[in-house]
Design an enzyme around this catalytic site. Structure first.
Site, PDB file in Angstrom:
ATOM      1  N   ASP A  90     -11.188   2.906   4.283  1.00 27.93           N
ATOM      2  CA  ASP A  90     -11.622   1.511   4.126  1.00 27.93           C
ATOM      3  C   ASP A  90     -13.149   1.408   4.067  1.00 27.93           C
ATOM      4  O   ASP A  90     -13.687   0.333   3.789  1.00 27.93           O
ATOM      5  CB  ASP A  90     -11.114   0.660   5.309  1.00 27.93           C
TER       6      ASP A  90
ATOM      7  N   GLN B 239      -4.758  -1.428   9.719  1.00 26.32           N
ATOM      8  CA  GLN B 239      -4.568  -2.723   9.043  1.00 26.32           C
ATOM      9  C   GLN B 239      -5.146  -3.854   9.908  1.00 26.32           C
ATOM     10  O   GLN B 239      -4.775  -4.009  11.066  1.00 26.32           O
ATOM     11  CB  GLN B 239      -3.069  -2.956   8.769  1.00 26.32           C
TER      12      GLN B 239
ATOM     13  N   LYS C 120       0.845  -1.204   0.000  1.00 27.86           N
ATOM     14  CA  LYS C 120       0.000   0.000   0.000  1.00 27.86           C
ATOM     15  C   LYS C 120       0.879   1.253   0.000  1.00 27.86           C
ATOM     16  O   LYS C 120       0.627   2.206  -0.727  1.00 27.86           O
ATOM     17  CB  LYS C 120      -0.946  -0.006   1.214  1.00 27.86           C
TER      18      LYS C 120
END
Ligand code: NAP
Length: 276
Positions: free
Chosen positions: A116, A93, A49
């Site tokens: 997200d 994460q 990422k």
């Protein structure tokens, strides 16, 4: 002949478009990634990422916390990032170590920085059809489907898996595209029969090659979200890919299908957050 949907190429084109947008922004977007512990897969995901951010011109900020960190320490980190105007997007994460309260911590991220799309405000906005942050993997999957067919109106779509991260938002996006949507899960009866009705079949279970060729309608678009490691160490999806060739109209490979789109859409969400 089955069309192989090249997620890598589609993601590359999207990332180039995004890099162009970023190059014209006076203030470069910034994404903060919080990584807790030493989970090897999470470390690889975070590294990828960050690399993708760098290539697109997006700034990345990494916050690493030890395996034995506390809910309070993560909460403090999230609050600091929420209050930092130079940070546009925040990503926690997952999965977190078992002693931590992931569900509550994810909800602490400001909705406008929630790249997200897991905050309940964003999940609710998606159901209501209001602009918000859409989870990256379903967003990428819709782009892959639309690379094959532009108008999905009236198509029968079946999504196997009902997670908050993928299955539920995927079903909402398909509804917005005017598909007739069925959500299947571990308690679904006659799964084979349900799947065989699908013009668009999406599998997000995490079960190696569970979708057999006989489950797939001739010429269906098959999107394989699952990532499974086989005994030989190689990755495979939830669909029996080799058997599906020749039956499906189009299919995503694993790897090289949905995965690259997830990262590209994370970058898109970070840019969107910066523009908000
Ligand atoms: P999850 O939260 O574990 O959800 C799995 C879903 O599959 C659940 O809804 C479960 O049903 C359903 N299920 C389990 N066994 C089933 C069966 N035998 N028949 C039908 N449905 C069954 O997983 P997730 O987070 O959505 O992820 C799913 C897969 O996608 C994983 O392999 C993950 O690694 C992969 N993934 C890939 C990406 C990417 O970027 N490529 C992104 C996200 C996820 P119940 O709800 O009834 O338990």
């Amino acid at each position: 002949m089955t069309q192989i949907i090249d997620g890598k190429a589609i993601a590359k084109a999207l990332k180039e478009e995004l890099a162009d947008i970023v190059s014209k922004m006076a203030q470069k977007p910034a994404l903060a990634v919080i990584l807790v512990g030493e989970d090897p897969a999470s470390k690889v995901y975070v590294r990828n990422k960050i690399k993708a951010c760098e290539k697109t011109g997006i700034q990345s900020i990494e916050r690493r916390l030890p395996e034995d960190t506390t809910n309070e320490a993560i909460e403090t980190t999230i609050n600091a990032l929420n209050n930092d105007d130079s940070v546009d997007g925040i990503l926690l994460q997952l999965p977190l170590p078992a002693h931590l309260d992931s569900d509550r911590l994810v909800q602490l991220i400001s909705p406008e920085k929630d790249v997200d799309g897991l905050n309940l405000i964003n999940a609710g906005a998606l159901v209501a059809g209001i602009e918000g942050m859409v989870p990256c993997t379903p967003q990428g999957s819709i782009l892959l489907i639309k690379s094959v067919v532009k108008d999905l109106s009236g198509m029968e779509a079946v999504v196997i898996g009902r997670s908050l991260l993928f299955g539920k938002p995927m079903a909402q996006l398909l509804l917005q595209e005017n598909c007739t949507v069925t959500m299947a899960h571990s308690r679904t009866k006659n799964l084979e029969e349900v799947c065989s009705r699908a013009d668009i079949l999406i599998a997000a279970v995490g079960c190696e090659k569970m979708v057999k060729a006989s489950w797939i309608k001739k010429d269906a678009i098959v999107i394989d979200v699952g990532i499974n490691r086989m005994e030989n160490g190689k990755l495979c999806g939830d669909v029996d890919y080799d058997a599906a060739l020749g039956i499906a109209g189009a299919i995503t490979p694993v790897p090289g299908g949905v995965g690259p789109m997830t990262i590209a859409c994370l970058l898109a969400n970070t840019i969107k957050a910066a523009k908000l």
